[in-house]
Motif scaffolding. Structure first.
Motif, mmCIF file in Angstrom:
data_model
loop_
_atom_site.group_PDB
_atom_site.id
_atom_site.type_symbol
_atom_site.label_atom_id
_atom_site.label_comp_id
_atom_site.label_asym_id
_atom_site.label_seq_id
_atom_site.Cartn_x
_atom_site.Cartn_y
_atom_site.Cartn_z
ATOM 1 N N MET A 1 0.846 -1.168 0.000
ATOM 2 C CA MET A 1 0.000 0.000 0.000
ATOM 3 C C MET A 1 0.892 1.232 0.000
ATOM 4 O O MET A 1 1.910 1.272 0.666
ATOM 5 C CB MET A 1 -0.900 -0.001 1.227
ATOM 6 C CG MET A 1 -1.765 1.226 1.303
ATOM 7 S SD MET A 1 -2.811 1.270 2.759
ATOM 8 C CE MET A 1 -4.060 0.130 2.251
ATOM 9 N N LEU A 3 0.505 5.572 0.011
ATOM 10 C CA LEU A 3 -0.386 6.716 0.150
ATOM 11 C C LEU A 3 0.230 7.931 -0.514
ATOM 12 O O LEU A 3 1.451 8.082 -0.530
ATOM 13 C CB LEU A 3 -0.638 7.013 1.633
ATOM 14 C CG LEU A 3 -1.196 5.860 2.446
ATOM 15 C CD1 LEU A 3 -1.251 6.250 3.910
ATOM 16 C CD2 LEU A 3 -2.555 5.453 1.955
ATOM 17 N N ASP A 6 -3.217 14.415 -3.610
ATOM 18 C CA ASP A 6 -3.998 14.546 -4.842
ATOM 19 C C ASP A 6 -3.131 14.857 -6.058
ATOM 20 O O ASP A 6 -3.382 14.363 -7.151
ATOM 21 C CB ASP A 6 -5.103 15.579 -4.680
ATOM 22 C CG ASP A 6 -4.596 16.953 -4.258
ATOM 23 O OD1 ASP A 6 -3.423 17.063 -3.855
ATOM 24 O OD2 ASP A 6 -5.379 17.907 -4.328
ATOM 25 N N ILE A 9 -1.586 11.617 -7.377
ATOM 26 C CA ILE A 9 -2.583 10.832 -8.114
ATOM 27 C C ILE A 9 -2.849 11.460 -9.472
ATOM 28 O O ILE A 9 -2.914 10.760 -10.494
ATOM 29 C CB ILE A 9 -3.885 10.692 -7.302
ATOM 30 C CG1 ILE A 9 -3.636 9.828 -6.064
ATOM 31 C CG2 ILE A 9 -5.006 10.116 -8.157
ATOM 32 C CD1 ILE A 9 -4.822 9.733 -5.138
ATOM 33 N N ALA A 27 -10.453 11.780 -1.059
ATOM 34 C CA ALA A 27 -10.451 10.342 -0.785
ATOM 35 C C ALA A 27 -10.440 9.502 -2.065
ATOM 36 O O ALA A 27 -10.915 8.372 -2.069
ATOM 37 C CB ALA A 27 -11.610 9.948 0.112
ATOM 38 N N SER A 28 -9.903 10.032 -3.162
ATOM 39 C CA SER A 28 -9.783 9.260 -4.394
ATOM 40 C C SER A 28 -8.770 8.141 -4.197
ATOM 41 O O SER A 28 -7.883 8.222 -3.355
ATOM 42 C CB SER A 28 -9.334 10.150 -5.548
ATOM 43 O OG SER A 28 -10.373 10.999 -5.942
ATOM 44 N N GLN A 29 -8.926 7.107 -5.004
ATOM 45 C CA GLN A 29 -8.015 5.981 -4.913
ATOM 46 C C GLN A 29 -7.609 5.512 -6.299
ATOM 47 O O GLN A 29 -8.393 5.533 -7.235
ATOM 48 C CB GLN A 29 -8.648 4.841 -4.129
ATOM 49 C CG GLN A 29 -9.982 4.392 -4.683
ATOM 50 C CD GLN A 29 -10.601 3.317 -3.842
ATOM 51 O OE1 GLN A 29 -9.938 2.355 -3.495
ATOM 52 N NE2 GLN A 29 -11.869 3.470 -3.522
ATOM 53 N N LEU A 30 -6.368 5.101 -6.409
ATOM 54 C CA LEU A 30 -5.810 4.560 -7.642
ATOM 55 C C LEU A 30 -5.199 3.215 -7.276
ATOM 56 O O LEU A 30 -4.272 3.144 -6.469
ATOM 57 C CB LEU A 30 -4.754 5.518 -8.196
ATOM 58 C CG LEU A 30 -4.153 5.204 -9.543
ATOM 59 C CD1 LEU A 30 -5.221 5.108 -10.626
ATOM 60 C CD2 LEU A 30 -3.132 6.259 -9.920
ATOM 61 N N ILE A 31 -5.745 2.145 -7.842
ATOM 62 C CA ILE A 31 -5.349 0.787 -7.475
ATOM 63 C C ILE A 31 -4.809 0.073 -8.708
ATOM 64 O O ILE A 31 -5.421 0.108 -9.778
ATOM 65 C CB ILE A 31 -6.551 0.005 -6.908
ATOM 66 C CG1 ILE A 31 -7.079 0.706 -5.656
ATOM 67 C CG2 ILE A 31 -6.166 -1.432 -6.616
ATOM 68 C CD1 ILE A 31 -8.371 0.118 -5.127
ATOM 69 N N LYS A 52 -7.556 0.571 -11.487
ATOM 70 C CA LYS A 52 -8.868 1.075 -11.079
ATOM 71 C C LYS A 52 -8.691 2.460 -10.487
ATOM 72 O O LYS A 52 -7.823 2.684 -9.649
ATOM 73 C CB LYS A 52 -9.503 0.159 -10.044
ATOM 74 C CG LYS A 52 -9.841 -1.211 -10.558
ATOM 75 C CD LYS A 52 -10.459 -2.057 -9.479
ATOM 76 C CE LYS A 52 -10.754 -3.450 -9.986
ATOM 77 N NZ LYS A 52 -11.277 -4.311 -8.902
ATOM 78 N N TYR A 53 -9.533 3.379 -10.943
ATOM 79 C CA TYR A 53 -9.541 4.738 -10.410
ATOM 80 C C TYR A 53 -10.914 4.978 -9.814
ATOM 81 O O TYR A 53 -11.916 4.943 -10.525
ATOM 82 C CB TYR A 53 -9.217 5.752 -11.500
ATOM 83 C CG TYR A 53 -9.304 7.192 -11.063
ATOM 84 C CD1 TYR A 53 -8.620 7.633 -9.935
ATOM 85 C CD2 TYR A 53 -10.071 8.098 -11.753
ATOM 86 C CE1 TYR A 53 -8.710 8.955 -9.527
ATOM 87 C CE2 TYR A 53 -10.159 9.414 -11.360
ATOM 88 C CZ TYR A 53 -9.479 9.842 -10.247
ATOM 89 O OH TYR A 53 -9.565 11.142 -9.834
ATOM 90 N N ASN A 54 -10.961 5.148 -8.516
ATOM 91 C CA ASN A 54 -12.217 5.308 -7.772
ATOM 92 C C ASN A 54 -13.208 4.185 -8.086
ATOM 93 O O ASN A 54 -14.396 4.407 -8.287
ATOM 94 C CB ASN A 54 -12.841 6.674 -8.027
ATOM 95 C CG ASN A 54 -12.040 7.777 -7.398
ATOM 96 O OD1 ASN A 54 -11.311 7.562 -6.433
ATOM 97 N ND2 ASN A 54 -12.153 8.971 -7.941
#
Length: 65
Positions: A1, A3, A6, A9, A27-31, A52-54
């Motif tokens: 993981m 962190l 913005d 990202i 709280a956006s996420q990029l996986i 995956k984005y959000n």
């Protein structure tokens, strides 16, 4: 993981060819997920990556399929 903020990202999205002219939402996420390809024998690649984005799967531009 890992962190990040913005702007990190946003820079990653731009480098992947995704239009990110505005900063990501709070709280956006990029996986990035890596999978082993054991279903299709006619494909030479043993592994593939899904981004995956959000929560939505996004295509990585200029990347093999």
């Amino acid at each position: 993981m890992y962190l990040g903020h913005d702007r990190l990202i946003q820079a990653l999205l731009i480098s992947m060819g995704i239009n990110a002219t505005r900063p990501p939402e709070f709280a956006s996420q990029l996986i990035f997920e890596i999978y082993e390809n054991n279903l299709q024998e006619d494909i030479d690649d043993d592994y593939f990556i899904v981004m995956k984005y959000n929560g939505k799967i996004r295509e990585i531009k200029n990347c093999g399929k």
